[in-house]
Structure formats: structure tokens, C-alpha cells
Write an enzyme that holds these catalytic residues in place. Structure first.
Site, short mmCIF file in Angstrom:
data_model
loop_
_atom_site.label_atom_id
_atom_site.label_comp_id
_atom_site.label_asym_id
_atom_site.label_seq_id
_atom_site.Cartn_x
_atom_site.Cartn_y
_atom_site.Cartn_z
N ASP A 171 1.35 -1.24 -0.07
CA ASP A 171 -0.13 -0.01 0.29
C ASP A 171 1.22 1.61 -0.19
O ASP A 171 2.00 1.89 1.11
CB ASP A 171 -0.60 0.17 1.70
CG ASP A 171 -2.27 1.03 1.07
OD1 ASP A 171 -2.50 1.91 0.27
OD2 ASP A 171 -3.26 0.77 1.62
N HIS A 210 -0.39 4.50 -0.15
CA HIS A 210 -0.70 5.67 0.51
C HIS A 210 -0.11 6.23 1.64
O HIS A 210 -0.08 5.79 2.33
CB HIS A 210 -2.50 5.47 1.10
CG HIS A 210 -3.21 4.73 -0.72
ND1 HIS A 210 -2.92 3.92 -0.85
CD2 HIS A 210 -4.13 5.52 -1.94
CE1 HIS A 210 -4.16 3.61 -1.89
NE2 HIS A 210 -4.47 4.63 -2.58
N SER A 262 -5.46 -4.09 2.24
CA SER A 262 -4.90 -3.74 3.42
C SER A 262 -5.46 -4.20 4.65
O SER A 262 -4.79 -4.26 5.83
CB SER A 262 -4.47 -2.92 3.44
OG SER A 262 -3.34 -1.98 2.31
CO1 B1M Z 1 -5.26 4.83 -4.34
N1 B1M Z 1 -6.96 4.46 -3.70
N2 B1M Z 1 -5.00 4.19 -4.89
N3 B1M Z 1 -4.40 6.51 -4.85
N4 B1M Z 1 -6.94 6.58 -3.10
C1 B1M Z 1 -8.20 5.42 -3.03
C2 B1M Z 1 -8.16 4.27 -1.86
C3 B1M Z 1 -9.80 4.22 -3.30
C4 B1M Z 1 -10.71 4.44 -2.28
C5 B1M Z 1 -9.65 5.34 -4.41
C6 B1M Z 1 -11.29 5.09 -4.91
O1 B1M Z 1 -11.75 4.23 -5.46
N5 B1M Z 1 -12.07 6.25 -4.97
C7 B1M Z 1 -9.38 3.01 -4.04
C8 B1M Z 1 -8.77 2.19 -2.94
C9 B1M Z 1 -10.31 0.89 -3.54
C10 B1M Z 1 -9.93 -0.84 -3.00
O2 B1M Z 1 -9.20 -0.98 -2.54
N6 B1M Z 1 -10.86 -1.56 -2.50
C11 B1M Z 1 -7.91 3.40 -4.39
C12 B1M Z 1 -6.75 3.03 -5.26
C13 B1M Z 1 -7.65 1.81 -6.24
C14 B1M Z 1 -5.86 2.70 -5.11
C15 B1M Z 1 -4.61 2.32 -6.91
C16 B1M Z 1 -4.88 0.93 -6.48
C17 B1M Z 1 -4.82 2.91 -8.49
C18 B1M Z 1 -4.58 1.88 -10.07
O3 B1M Z 1 -3.54 1.84 -9.63
N7 B1M Z 1 -5.40 1.78 -10.29
C19 B1M Z 1 -3.64 2.54 -6.49
C20 B1M Z 1 -3.15 1.66 -4.96
C21 B1M Z 1 -1.03 2.03 -5.27
C22 B1M Z 1 -1.01 0.68 -3.83
O4 B1M Z 1 -1.18 1.36 -2.64
N8 B1M Z 1 -0.58 -0.06 -4.40
C23 B1M Z 1 -3.59 3.74 -5.83
C24 B1M Z 1 -2.19 5.02 -6.05
C25 B1M Z 1 -2.85 6.45 -5.25
C26 B1M Z 1 -2.01 7.21 -5.48
C27 B1M Z 1 -0.61 6.87 -5.99
C28 B1M Z 1 -2.77 7.97 -6.95
C29 B1M Z 1 -2.50 8.60 -4.14
C30 B1M Z 1 -1.77 8.39 -3.64
C31 B1M Z 1 -0.47 9.52 -3.02
C32 B1M Z 1 0.02 9.08 -1.05
O5 B1M Z 1 -0.96 9.32 -0.81
N9 B1M Z 1 0.90 9.13 -1.12
C33 B1M Z 1 -3.77 8.15 -3.99
C34 B1M Z 1 -4.45 8.49 -3.65
C35 B1M Z 1 -4.51 10.36 -2.89
C36 B1M Z 1 -6.53 8.30 -3.03
C37 B1M Z 1 -8.03 8.80 -2.35
C38 B1M Z 1 -8.22 9.04 -3.51
C39 B1M Z 1 -7.03 9.43 -1.26
C40 B1M Z 1 -6.58 9.42 -0.01
C41 B1M Z 1 -5.98 10.29 0.95
O6 B1M Z 1 -4.79 10.47 1.10
N10 B1M Z 1 -7.08 10.59 1.46
C42 B1M Z 1 -8.58 7.81 -1.81
C43 B1M Z 1 -10.09 7.82 -2.19
C44 B1M Z 1 -10.29 7.93 -0.45
O7 B1M Z 1 -9.08 7.69 0.29
N11 B1M Z 1 -11.40 7.55 -0.08
C45 B1M Z 1 -7.64 6.46 -2.11
C46 B1M Z 1 -7.20 11.73 2.47
C47 B1M Z 1 -6.46 11.23 3.82
C48 B1M Z 1 -5.83 11.84 4.77
O8 B1M Z 1 -7.58 10.64 4.09
O9 B1M Z 1 -5.47 8.62 4.09
O10 B1M Z 1 -7.95 7.84 4.75
P1 B1M Z 1 -6.76 8.63 5.08
O11 B1M Z 1 -6.40 8.91 6.42
C49 B1M Z 1 -7.13 9.66 7.35
C50 B1M Z 1 -7.88 8.28 8.21
O12 B1M Z 1 -7.97 7.24 7.49
C51 B1M Z 1 -7.05 8.01 9.37
O13 B1M Z 1 -6.88 9.49 9.57
C52 B1M Z 1 -6.29 10.32 8.85
C53 B1M Z 1 -7.42 11.67 8.69
O14 B1M Z 1 -6.95 12.23 10.13
N12 B1M Z 1 -6.25 7.73 9.55
C54 B1M Z 1 -5.04 6.59 10.18
C55 B1M Z 1 -4.99 7.10 8.21
N13 B1M Z 1 -4.75 6.07 8.58
C56 B1M Z 1 -4.44 5.94 9.99
C57 B1M Z 1 -2.94 5.04 11.18
C58 B1M Z 1 -3.87 5.37 12.14
C59 B1M Z 1 -4.85 6.82 12.88
C60 B1M Z 1 -5.70 7.31 12.32
O15 B1M Z 1 -3.24 5.02 13.48
C61 B1M Z 1 -2.06 4.35 13.20
#
Ligand code: B1M
Length: 215
Positions: free
Chosen positions: A98, A100, A151
């Protein structure tokens, strides 16, 4: 566009030009952390929706993520820091497979600013590396982040690995990331893990849980 709408659009459009000027203007009006939480994260949410519904292609998601990261880095020095003794140490990683890391890095910032020492291992970390670091750094807690559905399975396997190594009781585990649900962590994972595992919906809940664990 009004400032807040403009900032959100910058994230959605991945538009970096003039970003700092807008962030400076925002900083004069609201605390840095609120700008991240209420404005920029809202933009990332829209990005996720557009990507999920096929209206946005991956390279543009990457650009948005870059603008998000640049913005957070620019705002971070303006965030409040609690000084004093170190309250505890956490090893933090995005799990194997992963990439992200925006959420994980926010957790790092919030915990670091609130008295915790964070050993941030980065992305795609296999369980062996996470456990080695926990041992070496004498971590109090292990934190794992992951956004992909797969994940959530890796996290389960990681907990099972901790069980089989007999170290489940040694490190409370904090889990977060968009694909997790509270029920999955607090019921399914808590049932199988022989130690303490907690779910954090966001970085602030992560901080509250760290405070509770270390109390
Ligand atoms: Co990706 N991605 N992505 N992506 N991406 C998602 C996660 C996805 C939901 C988008 C969608 O389809 N709507 C989807 C997953 C679907 C699934 O698994 N069912 C997805 C996908 C499919 C993919 C790829 C597979 C796409 C592809 O290649 N075809 C690929 C995966 C690559 C891989 O990981 N092997 C991929 C790639 C990418 C980018 C590289 C382009 C980029 C990431 C860049 C980076 O992080 N450096 C990206 C992004 C930006 C996203 C979305 C649009 C935004 C994520 C984000 O940064 N959110 C995302 C959509 C979504 O999440 N709904 C998506 C903002 C961030 C602050 O939120 O990380 O959730 P989040 O963190 C929150 C809480 O979750 C929590 O605190 C934060 C807020 O305070 N939290 C914790 C998180 N970790 C914590 C740990 C803790 C406590 C709290 O304690 C340990």
C-alpha cells in the site's frame, strides 16, 4: 472564487501555482490544523469520489496528492506544539503493498506535535520490518495505516504474525485507514488478536487512543 473554495479547488485540480499565497491568506484567518481538516481534506474527499466514479484518472489523483502534501508541509510549522516530556513512542507504517501515506503522515504530525515520538517507517512495509523497528526502537505502540481493501487483510495477517511470535501482549496496535471499519477492527480483529487492537477513524482519535493506552 472565495478563498476556502479556491483552496479546495487547488487540491481537486492539483493546481500548485500561487498555492503559498493562498495558504498565507488562510493562515491569517484560521489555525493551520483547521485549514488541513476542514478545507484541504474536503478536497481530497472530492478527489476520491471523482476517482471512484471514473471521472478522474490516476495521474491527476497523484497531482492532487502532491498539492495536498506540499500544503501540509507548508502549514506544519504553524501548528501548535505541546512541549514537555515524551509521552510515548510509536512505530508507524503503511502496510505491505500500500502506497497511501497522506493519512499516516497526518497521524505522525498530530502525534509528534502532542508529545509522542514517532518512528515513521514509510509505505509498503512488511510486518517483519515493522516488528524489528518496534523491538529496536523500544516502541510502546505499533501503528498501521492502509487504504486499500486488501490492506485490511494484510493487517489481519500482521496481527496473526504477532500472535504466532508471542508478542501480541507486548505492543498495543493502533489501526487506521479508509477501508477499515470500526466493527472489523473492534470485533473481528479484536477477537483473533491476543493483545490490544484499537481503531482510529482519524488522526485525532489516534491521539486520544495513544493518550488512553499510555495513561
Ligand atoms: Co488510491 N485508492 N490508489 N491513490 N486513493 C483510494 C484509497 C480508493 C478508495 C480510491 C477510490 O477508488 N475511490 C481506492 C481503493 C479501493 C479499494 O481498495 N477498494 C484506491 C485505489 C484503487 C488505488 C490504486 C490501486 C489505483 C491504481 O493503481 N489503479 C493505487 C494503489 C497503489 C498501491 O497502494 N499499491 C492507488 C494510488 C493512489 C495515488 C498514488 C495516486 C494516491 C496516493 C498518494 C499518497 O498517498 N502519497 C492515491 C490517493 C490520493 C487516493 C485517495 C483519492 C485519497 C487518499 C487520501 O490521501 N485521503 C483515496 C480515496 C479515499 O480514501 N476515499 C484512494 C486523505 C487522507 C488524509 O485520508 O488516508 O484515509 P486517509 O487518513 C485518514 C484516516 O483514514 C485516518 O486519519 C486520516 C485523517 O485524519 N488514518 C489513521 C489513516 N491512517 C491512520 C493510522 C492511524 C490512525 C488513523 O493509526 C495508526
Amino acid at each position: 472564487l472565495p478563498l476556502w473554495e479556491r483552496l479546495k479547488r487547488r487540491i481537486v485540480d492539483g493546481e500548485r501555482k500561487g498555492l503559498e499565497a493562498d495558504l498565507d491568506e488562510a493562515l491569517a484567518l484560521r489555525p493551520a490544523l483547521e485549514i488541513v481538516n476542514d478545507v484541504l481534506l474536503d478536497g481530497m474527499k472530492t478527489v476520491g469520489e471523482l476517482f471512484g466514479s471514473g471521472q478522474m484518472q490516476l495521474p491527476f489523483v497523484l497531482q492532487s496528492a502532491e498539492v495536498m502534501k506540499t500544503s501540509v508541509a507548508y502549514l506544519e510549522p504553524h501548528m501548535d506544539r505541546v512541549e514537555g516530556e515524551v509521552k510515548g513512542r510509536i512505530v508507524l507504517a503503511t502496510v505491505k503493498g500500500d502506497v497511501h501515506d497522506i493519512g499516516k503522515n497526518l497521524v505522525d504530525i498530530i502525534l509528534s506535535n502532542n508529545g509522542y515520538e514517532v518512528v515513521n517507517l514509510g509505505i509498503k512495509q512488511p510486518v517483519s520490518v515493522i516488528l524489528e523497528a518496534a523491538e529496536e526502537k523500544k516502541a510502546d505502540v505499533i501503528g498501521m495505516s492502509g487504504l486499500l481493501v486488501k490492506s485490511t487483510v494484510i493487517m489481519k495477517e500482521n496481527l496473526e504474525e504477532m500472535n504466532s511470535r508471542g508478542i501480541a501482549g507486548k505492543y498495543p496496535v493502533l489501526l487506521g485507514g479508509a477501508a477499515l471499519t470500526r466493527a472489523y477492527v473492534e470485533q473481528d480483529l479484536a477477537d483473533l488478536f491476543q493483545g490490544e487492537v484499537r481503531y482510529a477513524r482519524d488522526a485525532f482519535e489516534g491521539l486520544r487512543l495513544m493518550d488512553a493506552i499510555m495513561a
